[in-house]
Design a protein around this motif. Structure first.
Motif, mmCIF file in Angstrom:
data_model
loop_
_atom_site.group_PDB
_atom_site.id
_atom_site.type_symbol
_atom_site.label_atom_id
_atom_site.label_comp_id
_atom_site.label_asym_id
_atom_site.label_seq_id
_atom_site.Cartn_x
_atom_site.Cartn_y
_atom_site.Cartn_z
ATOM 1 N N GLY A 153 -4.202 11.510 -1.023
ATOM 2 C CA GLY A 153 -5.007 11.832 -0.021
ATOM 3 C C GLY A 153 -4.959 11.115 1.287
ATOM 4 N N GLY A 154 -4.112 9.969 1.088
ATOM 5 C CA GLY A 154 -4.066 9.084 2.234
ATOM 6 C C GLY A 154 -2.958 9.627 3.293
ATOM 7 N N PRO A 155 -2.539 8.864 4.236
ATOM 8 C CA PRO A 155 -1.376 9.401 4.671
ATOM 9 C C PRO A 155 -0.210 9.149 4.014
ATOM 10 C CG PRO A 155 -1.948 7.129 5.518
ATOM 11 C CD PRO A 155 -3.091 7.510 4.608
ATOM 12 N N TYR A 156 0.872 9.955 4.485
ATOM 13 C CA TYR A 156 2.226 10.239 3.852
ATOM 14 C C TYR A 156 3.093 9.641 4.852
ATOM 15 C CZ TYR A 156 6.161 11.927 1.103
ATOM 16 O OH TYR A 156 7.472 12.225 0.408
ATOM 17 N N VAL A 157 3.721 8.577 4.647
ATOM 18 C CA VAL A 157 4.626 8.033 5.580
ATOM 19 C C VAL A 157 5.810 8.231 5.394
ATOM 20 C CG1 VAL A 157 2.794 6.412 6.405
ATOM 21 C CG2 VAL A 157 4.247 5.654 4.256
ATOM 22 N N LYS A 173 14.510 0.902 -6.046
ATOM 23 C CA LYS A 173 13.250 0.209 -5.557
ATOM 24 C C LYS A 173 12.987 -0.998 -6.185
ATOM 25 C CE LYS A 173 8.776 1.231 -6.414
ATOM 26 N NZ LYS A 173 7.434 1.904 -6.129
ATOM 27 N N SER A 174 12.552 -2.132 -5.109
ATOM 28 C CA SER A 174 12.188 -3.550 -5.729
ATOM 29 C C SER A 174 11.160 -4.184 -5.095
ATOM 30 C CB SER A 174 13.410 -4.305 -5.569
ATOM 31 O OG SER A 174 13.326 -5.885 -5.999
ATOM 32 N N GLY A 175 10.033 -4.095 -5.534
ATOM 33 C CA GLY A 175 8.752 -4.672 -4.961
ATOM 34 C C GLY A 175 8.477 -3.770 -3.469
ATOM 35 N N THR A 176 8.521 -4.014 -2.550
ATOM 36 C CA THR A 176 8.020 -2.955 -1.428
ATOM 37 C C THR A 176 9.104 -2.690 -0.314
ATOM 38 O OG1 THR A 176 7.759 -5.115 -0.124
ATOM 39 C CG2 THR A 176 5.921 -4.673 -1.305
ATOM 40 N N SER A 177 10.348 -2.683 -1.150
ATOM 41 C CA SER A 177 11.690 -2.012 -0.334
ATOM 42 C C SER A 177 12.222 -1.123 -1.367
ATOM 43 C CB SER A 177 12.442 -3.251 -0.053
ATOM 44 O OG SER A 177 11.882 -4.398 0.830
ATOM 45 N N ALA A 178 12.683 -0.095 -0.807
ATOM 46 C CA ALA A 178 13.577 0.948 -1.409
ATOM 47 C C ALA A 178 14.954 1.049 -0.598
ATOM 48 C CB ALA A 178 12.803 2.077 -1.639
ATOM 49 N N SER A 179 15.846 1.512 -1.584
ATOM 50 C CA SER A 179 17.113 1.707 -1.114
ATOM 51 C C SER A 179 17.836 3.207 -1.395
ATOM 52 C CB SER A 179 18.145 0.541 -1.623
ATOM 53 O OG SER A 179 17.961 -0.646 -0.865
ATOM 54 N N LEU A 180 18.659 3.763 -0.722
ATOM 55 C CA LEU A 180 19.600 4.712 -0.908
ATOM 56 C C LEU A 180 20.890 4.369 -0.863
ATOM 57 C CD1 LEU A 180 19.610 7.919 -1.383
ATOM 58 C CD2 LEU A 180 19.823 8.120 1.288
ATOM 59 N N ALA A 181 21.602 4.702 -1.860
ATOM 60 C CA ALA A 181 23.224 4.304 -1.801
ATOM 61 C C ALA A 181 23.912 5.657 -1.852
ATOM 62 C CB ALA A 181 23.531 3.397 -2.991
ATOM 63 N N ILE A 182 24.782 5.847 -1.034
ATOM 64 C CA ILE A 182 25.912 7.088 -1.123
ATOM 65 C C ILE A 182 27.225 6.354 -1.305
ATOM 66 C CG2 ILE A 182 26.595 9.201 0.233
ATOM 67 C CD1 ILE A 182 24.345 8.478 2.354
ATOM 68 N N SER A 197 0.798 -1.107 0.043
ATOM 69 C CA SER A 197 0.013 0.004 0.094
ATOM 70 C C SER A 197 0.734 1.195 0.088
ATOM 71 C CB SER A 197 -0.956 0.113 1.281
ATOM 72 O OG SER A 197 -0.094 -0.001 2.411
ATOM 73 N N ASN A 198 2.080 1.198 0.339
ATOM 74 C CA ASN A 198 2.882 2.218 0.154
ATOM 75 C C ASN A 198 4.244 2.203 -0.859
ATOM 76 O OD1 ASN A 198 5.027 1.112 2.014
ATOM 77 N ND2 ASN A 198 3.244 1.477 3.621
ATOM 78 N N ILE A 199 5.216 1.747 -0.389
ATOM 79 C CA ILE A 199 6.346 1.466 -1.283
ATOM 80 C C ILE A 199 5.820 0.658 -2.625
ATOM 81 C CG2 ILE A 199 8.808 0.421 -1.731
ATOM 82 C CD1 ILE A 199 9.370 1.533 1.011
ATOM 83 N N GLY A 200 5.252 -0.270 -2.339
ATOM 84 C CA GLY A 200 4.648 -1.051 -3.512
ATOM 85 C C GLY A 200 4.097 -0.610 -4.515
ATOM 86 N N SER A 201 3.301 0.451 -4.227
ATOM 87 C CA SER A 201 2.313 1.159 -5.185
ATOM 88 C C SER A 201 2.536 2.743 -5.274
ATOM 89 C CB SER A 201 1.099 1.066 -4.704
ATOM 90 O OG SER A 201 0.645 1.520 -3.397
ATOM 91 N N SER A 202 3.707 3.202 -4.735
ATOM 92 C CA SER A 202 3.796 4.657 -4.906
ATOM 93 C C SER A 202 5.356 4.950 -5.056
ATOM 94 C CB SER A 202 3.334 5.343 -3.527
ATOM 95 O OG SER A 202 2.126 5.229 -3.257
#
Lengths: 120, 111
Positions: B97-101, B67-76, B27-32
């Motif tokens: 309009g739903g919550p921003y998490v 991003k992959s599926g329902t997980s995301a990553s930041l690399a520095i 409902s969040n990373i997986g679709s936004s």
């Protein structure tokens, strides 16, 4: 340049209300939604809600429903966030942030933050 | 209001590469799209990555998002002392309009 300037620090007693302002400049105020985010001392970011400066429609996080009111004044390019019935847990820095692209949810820029301290 | 779990800390020597994970659901990373914010000590957060992998003007290409599926990553990559601070992932949850998490935040330390 695009800038969001917030009102100064506030000290409130439990049960009181606080109203924080966020004045925008450098862009067309009514073209972008505005969010409010807070950060308790030493804690992470917490989304409070969003307002459309054009028309004033709002959506609030469930946690703040009934206690927060976000408003807009297009005559002064300013949005306001009022939080009522304050408790010590509302002590936090409150930020406004412009949403550059609503579908993406990219907040840029952010205001400098307003510290609200709730203490008896 | 749900939050997105992140490791509390990450560290590396100057010049090294650091990766920060952000875990979500359908409902969040997986679709936004996912966004990343950098908060240096005593300052307001700053947009670092938007739309999962895009950098705003002025952000060095040492920072990258994925991003992959329902997980995301930041690399520095090429870690620098000025990168020390807190990093937060974020995404809309459920629908517009739903919550921003936000993520729980990761403190990056340059050794």
């Amino acid at each position: 340049q695009v800038q969001l300037v917030q009102s100064g620090a506030e000290v409130k007693k439990p049960g009181a209300s606080v109203k924080v302002s966020c004045k925008a400049s450098g862009y067309s105020f009514t073209d972008y939604y505005m969010h409010w985010v807070r950060q308790a001392p030493g804690q992470g970011l917490e989304w409070m809600g969003i307002i459309n400066p054009s028309g004033g429609s709002t959506s609030y996080a469930q946690k703040f429903q009934g206690r927060v009111i976000m408003t807009t004044a297009t005559s002064t390019d300013t949005v306001y966030m009022e939080l009522r019935n304050l408790t010590s847990e509302d002590t936090a820095v409150y930020y406004c942030a412009r949403d550059l692209h609503l579908v993406v949810g990219q907040f840029d820029p952010w205001g400098q933050g307003t510290l609200v301290t709730v203490s008896s | 209001q749900s939050v997105l779990p992140q490791p509390p800390s990450a560290s590396g020597a100057p010049g090294q590469r650091v990766t920060i994970s952000c875990s979500g659901n359908r409902s969040n990373i997986g679709s936004s799209p996912v966004n990343w914010y950098q908060q240096l000590p005593g300052t307001a957060p700053k947009l670092l990555i938007y739309n999962t992998h895009q950098r705003p003007s002025g952000v060095p290409d040492r920072f990258s998002g994925s991003k992959s599926g329902t997980s995301a990553s930041l690399a520095i990559s090429g870690l620098q002392s000025e990168d020390e601070g807190d990093y937060y992932c974020a995404a809309w949850d459920d629908s517009l309009g739903g919550p921003y998490v936000f993520g729980t935040g990761t403190k990056v330390t340059v050794l």
